[in-house]
Design a protein around this motif. Sequence first.
Motif, PDB file in Angstrom:
ATOM      1  N   CYS A 107       0.865  -1.178   0.000  1.00  0.00           N
ATOM      2  CA  CYS A 107       0.000   0.000   0.000  1.00  0.00           C
ATOM      3  C   CYS A 107       0.899   1.224   0.000  1.00  0.00           C
ATOM      4  N   SER A 109       0.008   4.233   0.472  1.00  0.00           N
ATOM      5  CA  SER A 109      -0.403   5.187   1.501  1.00  0.00           C
ATOM      6  C   SER A 109       0.290   4.932   2.825  1.00  0.00           C
ATOM      7  N   CYS A 110       0.288   3.666   3.264  1.00  0.00           N
ATOM      8  CA  CYS A 110       0.799   3.390   4.606  1.00  0.00           C
ATOM      9  C   CYS A 110       1.947   2.388   4.601  1.00  0.00           C
ATOM     10  N   CYS A 121      -6.922  -1.284   1.258  1.00  0.00           N
ATOM     11  CA  CYS A 121      -5.852  -1.629   2.182  1.00  0.00           C
ATOM     12  C   CYS A 121      -6.451  -2.075   3.516  1.00  0.00           C
ATOM     13  N   GLU A 123      -4.960  -2.113   6.290  1.00  0.00           N
ATOM     14  CA  GLU A 123      -4.396  -1.335   7.393  1.00  0.00           C
ATOM     15  C   GLU A 123      -5.017   0.064   7.466  1.00  0.00           C
ATOM     16  N   CYS A 124      -4.989   0.773   6.351  1.00  0.00           N
ATOM     17  CA  CYS A 124      -5.440   2.169   6.396  1.00  0.00           C
ATOM     18  C   CYS A 124      -6.775   2.364   5.686  1.00  0.00           C
TER      19      CYS A 124
HETATM   20 ZN   LIG Z   1      -2.622   1.308   3.615  1.00  0.00          ZN
END
Ligand SMILES: [Zn+2]
Length: 133
Positions: A107, A109-110, A121, A123-124
């Motif tokens: 990902c 983003s994170c 994702c 996670e985020c």
């Molecule tokens: Zn993420």
Amino acid sequence: MTIAIAALIAVGAIVFILTVRAKDLPEPEPVSPFQHLDERKAAIYENLRDLQFEYRVGKLSDQDYQNTKKDLQRELALVLAEVDALKARLNGAEQVVVQANVNGFLCVSCGAKFEKQLKFCGECGKPMKVARA
Ligand SMILES: [Zn+2]
């Protein structure tokens, strides 16, 4: 650090509650990144109006009027440029691309790594688009 964040959240919550009660209206968008820029823009426009008024009633000399007007217009241009830059940055952030490699899917983003390609994702929660080389 934690205390500072907690205090910030508490203050934010109080401000939020107070503004909602004061206006008795639904908040349009509580945390718009453009809000402070809009406020600055509005303040500059107001200053320009005041300046024009003071010039018209004869409180300011031509020179002072032109100089101050130029300063305010320069400031306004800076704010507008900042708005554009922020818009560009936000558009870029929306185009979240996932890098696929032998180890899995990342990902952007994170940075979370997944074995399978995911729509979002884990996670985020941002949408994950796979970049095709
Ligand atoms: Zn993420």
